[in-house]
Design a protein around this motif. Structure first.
Motif, mmCIF file in Angstrom:
data_model
loop_
_atom_site.group_PDB
_atom_site.id
_atom_site.type_symbol
_atom_site.label_atom_id
_atom_site.label_comp_id
_atom_site.label_asym_id
_atom_site.label_seq_id
_atom_site.Cartn_x
_atom_site.Cartn_y
_atom_site.Cartn_z
ATOM 1 N N TYR A 421 39.446 37.737 40.876
ATOM 2 C CA TYR A 421 40.581 37.298 40.063
ATOM 3 C C TYR A 421 40.853 38.311 38.948
ATOM 4 N N ASP A 422 42.116 38.693 38.814
ATOM 5 C CA ASP A 422 42.508 39.646 37.770
ATOM 6 C C ASP A 422 42.171 39.116 36.385
ATOM 7 N N SER A 423 42.407 37.829 36.147
ATOM 8 C CA SER A 423 42.186 37.284 34.805
ATOM 9 C C SER A 423 40.704 37.331 34.431
ATOM 10 N N ALA A 427 39.113 39.558 31.333
ATOM 11 C CA ALA A 427 38.288 38.921 30.300
ATOM 12 C C ALA A 427 36.902 39.549 30.248
ATOM 13 N N GLU A 440 39.893 29.800 30.285
ATOM 14 C CA GLU A 440 41.018 30.600 30.749
ATOM 15 C C GLU A 440 41.386 30.177 32.163
ATOM 16 N N SER A 443 44.436 32.510 38.823
ATOM 17 C CA SER A 443 45.744 32.571 39.472
ATOM 18 C C SER A 443 45.985 31.429 40.457
#
Length: 613
Positions: A421-423, A427, A440, A443
């Protein structure tokens, strides 16, 4: 660089800016009473002009990033300062033009205004449209016409400064000769199978020496040891209850997706005069013309007449009957349409398709379950956030919620599991030790919180841990050294009598290579080597796992006066001249600014900016 400068010269003509401003922030100003930011010489710097410049800069930045940029983001890039500088410079030149007595006549102003598309009506420039557009943008006719008059005067001033810039034939000729010079070469590729003796294995001393000299080849990246708690819809999918009624309801809601009637791919060629449409149909019937030719005669492309895929309900009954009775390639009609008589060509038949409720059930069930899982996670979001705010650790979250606790040794190369996951990666990259975890979003609707436990700096592992890797790297390097030595040997003895076939080499000839040519299989820097060669010289080039022997066979000098080089020469000359003209204008503008009194009320600027936030 010169091309950019050329573009900047044109930017001083601000008709485009005026038009953008008409649809921009407007000119209502700060409070309705404050209309100026200050003065430049005898000229006011209006709030409206600053707002228009700012709007244009934000639009340009948004286009560059492919997304709408907020005013706060624009400020971070310094766009507000750039816009103010642009407006001040413009007013400086306006003031200078006025001081010099430069002005534009009423006819020139009218011609400029009447050419603006926003003011056009059915018969050209429309006075009522002109007034309405200005009224909507909170400008008066006198204000707008004054801006146009100043714009024209400023253009005259600029033209006078940059006029007469001498041509740049000599440097253009030199650049053309440099860029267009061509070379013919013969290439020989030497590979490992051409070695005359095997490469010996590495000794312990070889491995140790290679490790000491090339340790960075085995450098491990910084690793961030992270504990995280997370939950995704897929983790709780099995817990979601989906009723048969919900599945059937969704199926019926999307019935058009599952039950598709027979359709046709259709093109439509319209004629305003039914007689012309019939004449075209007659020509098709007698093979005097093809459908494609008829489209070309109308000045259209096939894309212009394409209607896509249509069902019976998309066409009038008579037309639909003919279209659906036709086979691919048939042309039917003419039939009346709202736009005129039309010929229809059928390009393909799309058969009816039906997916039953039973066939669609599994997919719909999974879709509904995923949506339900996302809703559950979303409903728990505030509760989990409150737990973190109350001091709960990630371990506490795992005990008191459905979040799953795990750890990861993360580097940018790790992209499995949660690191996909990019998020999470974003982080993990900025996490600091001791920071409180924050919840947080992922996606797919999942959530996570992480804690950075420690950071392992980038390091070279001990030799004993990577001995096999070091030995393999040494072997590859030793083999490449042997290949290069063999290539040097072949190059030294290469002449017209060399039997390349006996060496297992097939020569490759490349002709007309310039400094911008791409040579397949050539290593980085090949072109530089090629143009360093003397005629007849052969040189060995390291190609990674092989070697290239390059021999220069011929040099073709460029002729700037030749027809095929004329356009390139002209473009280079224009670019150089534009760069000189821009430099002259920049120098002039700086000189004028240094001798013009500028007074800007920063408090007013700040207030305008605050209004836009």
């Amino acid at each position: 660089m010169a091309q950019k400068k050329k573009t900047r010269i044109g930017a001083w003509i601000i008709v485009g800016v005026v038009l953008v401003g008409l649809a921009g922030f407007g000119t209502g100003g700060l409070t309705g009473n404050v209309r100026t930011l200050g003065t430049v010489g005898d000229k006011d710097v209006t709030v409206a002009s600053y707002q228009r410049a700012l709007n244009e800069q934000i639009r340009a930045l948004s286009a560059q990033f492919g997304t709408q940029i907020s005013f706060q983001q624009a400020q971070a890039f310094g766009i507000d300062r750039q816009a103010l500088s642009q407006v001040v410079l413009t007013r400086t030149l306006d003031n200078e033009a006025t001081q010099m007595g430069l002005s534009a006549g009423d006819m020139a102003v009218f011609e400029r205004i009447s050419a603006i598309q926003a003011f056009q009506g059915a018969g050209g420039f429309n006075r009522d449209t002109y007034r309405l557009v200005l009224q909507q943008s909170s400008q008066t006719e006198s204000e707008f016409e004054a801006e146009i008059r100043e714009d024209l005067a400023r253009t005259l001033l600029q033209a006078a400064i940059v006029a007469g810039v001498p041509g740049s034939a000599a440097p253009a000729d030199a650049l053309v000769r440099y860029v267009a010079e061509a070379r013919d070469v013969t290439l020989l590729r030497v590979a490992a199978d051409m070695l005359t003796a095997p490469v010996p294995g590495a000794t312990d001393e070889d491995i140790a020496a290679f490790y000491d000299a090339n340790g960075n080849q085995f450098l491990l990246p910084e690793a961030r040891e992270i504990t995280y708690a997370w939950m995704t819809p897929s983790m709780i999918l099995d817990q979601m209850e989906v009723t048969d009624l919900a599945i059937e309801t969704l199926y019926q809601d999307r019935i058009a997706e599952f039950v598709q009637p027979e359709r046709r791919l259709v093109e439509r060629l319209i004629y305003a005069d039914p007689a012309n449409a019939q004449a075209a149909a007659d020509r098709l019937a007698t093979n005097e013309a093809t459908y494609d030719a008829l489209v070309d005669e109308r000045g259209l492309s096939l894309a212009d007449v394409d209607m896509g895929d249509l069902g019976r309900d998309d066409l009038p009954t008579e037309t639909a009957d003919a279209v659906f009775a036709a086979t691919p390639g048939d042309v039917v009609g003419p039939f009346p349409t709202a736009l005129g008589a039309a010929l229809f060509r059928v390009n393909a038949v799309l058969n009816a398709q039906e997916t039953t409720l039973e066939e669609a059930s599994d997919g719909l069930r999974a879709e509904l379950a995923a949506e339900a899982a996302r809703s559950v996670i979303n409903e728990d979001f505030d509760r989990i956030t409150d737990l973190l705010a109350g001091g709960a650790s990630l371990e506490d979250l795992a005990d008191r919620t459905d979040l799953v606790l795990d750890t990861i040794s993360w580097t940018p190369a790790v992209t499995d599991g949660i690191a996909a996951y990019d998020s999470f990666r974003a982080a993990a990259q900025v996490a600091t030790e001791g920071a409180f975890p924050e919840l947080e979003v992922l996606s797919d609707g999942g959530v996570f919180a992480l804690r950075l436990d420690s950071v392992t700096p980038a390091r070279v592992p001990p030799l004993e841990d990577i001995r096999e890797d070091v030995a393999a790297a040494w072997q590859l390097q030793a083999q490449q050294d042997a290949i290069l030595a063999r290539a040097e040997e072949i190059a030294a003895g290469w002449d017209a009598e060399t039997d390349l076939a006996a060496l297992g080499i097939t020569p490759r000839v490349e002709t007309g290579l310039t400094r911008r040519s791409f040579v397949e299989g050539a290593p980085e820097g090949f072109n530089q080597t090629l143009f360093d060669l003397a005629l007849g010289e052969a040189r060995v080039v390291d190609a990674g796992t092989s070697a290239l022997i390059v021999r220069l066979d011929n040099v073709t000098e460029a002729d700037p006066t030749a027809t095929d080089q004329a356009a390139q020469r002209a473009a280079i000359s224009d670019s150089i001249a534009a760069g000189i003209a821009q430099d002259l204008f920049d120098a002039y503008a700086v000189s004028v600014q240094e001798n013009t009194r500028v007074t800007i009320n920063q408090a007013t600027v700040d207030a305008v900016n605050a209004q836009l936030q």
